[in-house]
Design an enzyme around this catalytic site. Structure first.
Site, PDB file in Angstrom:
ATOM      1  N   GLY A 196     -12.871  -5.956  -1.682  1.00  0.00           N
ATOM      2  CA  GLY A 196     -12.497  -4.900  -2.625  1.00  0.00           C
ATOM      3  C   GLY A 196     -13.646  -4.379  -3.466  1.00  0.00           C
ATOM      4  N   ASP A 211       0.840  -1.201   0.000  1.00  0.00           N
ATOM      5  CA  ASP A 211       0.000   0.000   0.000  1.00  0.00           C
ATOM      6  C   ASP A 211       0.877   1.253   0.000  1.00  0.00           C
ATOM      7  OD1 ASP A 211      -3.067  -0.851   1.083  1.00  0.00           O
ATOM      8  OD2 ASP A 211      -1.493  -2.163   1.800  1.00  0.00           O
ATOM      9  N   GLU A 260      -5.392   7.046  -0.465  1.00  0.00           N
ATOM     10  CA  GLU A 260      -5.951   6.491   0.776  1.00  0.00           C
ATOM     11  C   GLU A 260      -5.004   6.626   1.960  1.00  0.00           C
ATOM     12  OE1 GLU A 260      -7.736   2.454   2.788  1.00  0.00           O
ATOM     13  OE2 GLU A 260      -7.041   2.324   0.727  1.00  0.00           O
ATOM     14  N   LEU A 318      -4.051  -0.115  -3.051  1.00  0.00           N
ATOM     15  CA  LEU A 318      -4.263  -1.558  -2.971  1.00  0.00           C
ATOM     16  C   LEU A 318      -5.639  -1.761  -2.345  1.00  0.00           C
ATOM     17  CD1 LEU A 318      -1.511  -4.066  -1.841  1.00  0.00           C
ATOM     18  CD2 LEU A 318      -3.928  -4.531  -1.694  1.00  0.00           C
ATOM     19  N   ASP A 319      -6.612  -1.990  -3.186  1.00  0.00           N
ATOM     20  CA  ASP A 319      -7.989  -2.197  -2.732  1.00  0.00           C
ATOM     21  C   ASP A 319      -8.157  -3.685  -2.458  1.00  0.00           C
ATOM     22  OD1 ASP A 319     -10.738  -1.582  -2.276  1.00  0.00           O
ATOM     23  OD2 ASP A 319     -11.228  -2.235  -4.291  1.00  0.00           O
ATOM     24  N   THR A 336     -19.826  -7.329   0.629  1.00  0.00           N
ATOM     25  CA  THR A 336     -18.589  -7.346   1.395  1.00  0.00           C
ATOM     26  C   THR A 336     -18.255  -8.738   1.932  1.00  0.00           C
ATOM     27  OG1 THR A 336     -17.427  -6.265   3.223  1.00  0.00           O
ATOM     28  CG2 THR A 336     -19.760  -6.761   3.573  1.00  0.00           C
ATOM     29  N   THR A 371      -6.814  -4.891   0.763  1.00  0.00           N
ATOM     30  CA  THR A 371      -5.584  -5.165   1.525  1.00  0.00           C
ATOM     31  C   THR A 371      -5.730  -6.399   2.408  1.00  0.00           C
ATOM     32  OG1 THR A 371      -5.043  -2.804   1.569  1.00  0.00           O
ATOM     33  CG2 THR A 371      -3.913  -4.202   3.156  1.00  0.00           C
TER      34      THR A 371
END
Length: 308
Positions: free
Chosen positions: A220, A51, A74, A119-120, A195, A122
């Site tokens: 993600g 990230d 982010e 980095l979606d 999710t 994580t």
């Protein structure tokens, strides 16, 4: 002589190469084996070395080429000098050959806002669910997501040694979206993607009210939009705060470029101007087709629980 490409097309073409560099960093950190995991607000809110390095790479690379563009990432990182090996100055020639939509030809650098999720997914990255992971670069103008790049560093990672690892999806409103096979979900089937690690009673009550045939739980936001545009799911439903502007900007541009729709649970469009609050506090509802079917079935009790 050819007129030089419009700013928007140059930004998208650069973002494409920058996202490919990002994917290389993501894979290299994983291969080296030391993820350098830090908990931000808790065990479901993680940051890794990937990230951090990817955000530095994306932001520094784009800021160097487009110094007046606002770039919002982010991760809150110290303003360290970025080493040259993190800088990507290439671009995708293919994108530069495309004609910029007329309504975007006059855009100036200072009118663009780029929302970056380095980095979606994580948490999934740290757990080895590598195909959930995406790198997101969203481009906004006038508060609207108008272009985006989604890189999936581990696309094909279970497809065998001959498969090409990773892919880059890009899109611009008025041109379309590329790098994947646009597919609609099976007609008459209601498949909801939601999710994997941020569930709640409200999230699950909302999904139950939609009476789905099946529910897919993946990590993600980028990955969830990919499920929609590749026909694996018919709606992305997340009745909770938690998603932020950098999670939705690039996916929104890709989805809208192919005729889909994303809003909060109330049906409000997201705003992406630089002053906007980062949290999408009223959840997410997105579809490639049949948005109204799902929007009309969100229970009022759910809507009342989620204040925009």
């Amino acid at each position: 002589s050819m007129a030089s490409p419009a700013l928007l097309m140059r930004v998208v073409a650069s973002a494409y190469s920058v996202a490919e560099k990002a994917a290389t960093i993501v894979r290299n950190v994983m291969a080296a084996g030391d993820l350098g995991i830090v908990e931000k607000t808790g065990a479901n809110d993680l940051q890794t070395k990937a990230d951090r390095l990817v955000q530095m790479s994306i932001c520094a690379s784009l800021a160097r080429k487009f110094p007046k563009v606002t770039i919002i990432g982010e991760e809150e990182l110290p303003a360290d000098e970025v080493t040259e090996e993190l800088i990507e100055d290439g671009h995708c020639e293919e994108i530069l050959k495309r004609t910029c939509p007329a309504q975007y030809t006059g855009i100036k650098e200072e009118e663009l806002v780029i929302w970056v999720d380095p980095l979606d997914g994580t948490k999934e990255y740290t757990e080895g669910l590598l195909d959930h992971v995406t790198v997101l670069i969203g481009i906004a103008y006038g508060g609207k997501a108008i272009a985006g790049v989604i890189n999936q560093p581990y696309y094909n990672y279970e497809a065998g040694a001959d498969a090409v690892l990773g892919r880059t999806i890009w899109g611009v409103l008025g041109i379309g979206a590329f790098g994947f096979q646009l597919t609609e979900a099976p007609p008459g089937k209601h498949i909801i993607v939601t999710t994997r690690s941020h569930s709640s009673a409200l999230v699950n009550d909302c999904i139950s009210a939609l009476n789905p045939d099946s529910v897919i739980r993946v990590g993600g936001a980028g990955n969830k939009i990919i499920q929609l545009i590749e026909g694996k799911a018919s709606a992305y439903v997340f009745a909770s705060p938690g998603c932020k502007k950098w999670d939705t900007c690039a996916p929104e541009a890709i989805l809208h470029a192919v005729g889909g729709k994303i809003t909060d649970i109330h049906g409000n469009a997201f705003q992406y101007n630089k002053e906007v609050k980062h949290m999408n506090s009223a959840g997410v509802l997105a579809t490639l087709r049949n948005y109204d079917y799902y929007a009309s079935r969100i229970p009022n009790t759910v809507k009342q629980s989620l204040v925009p």
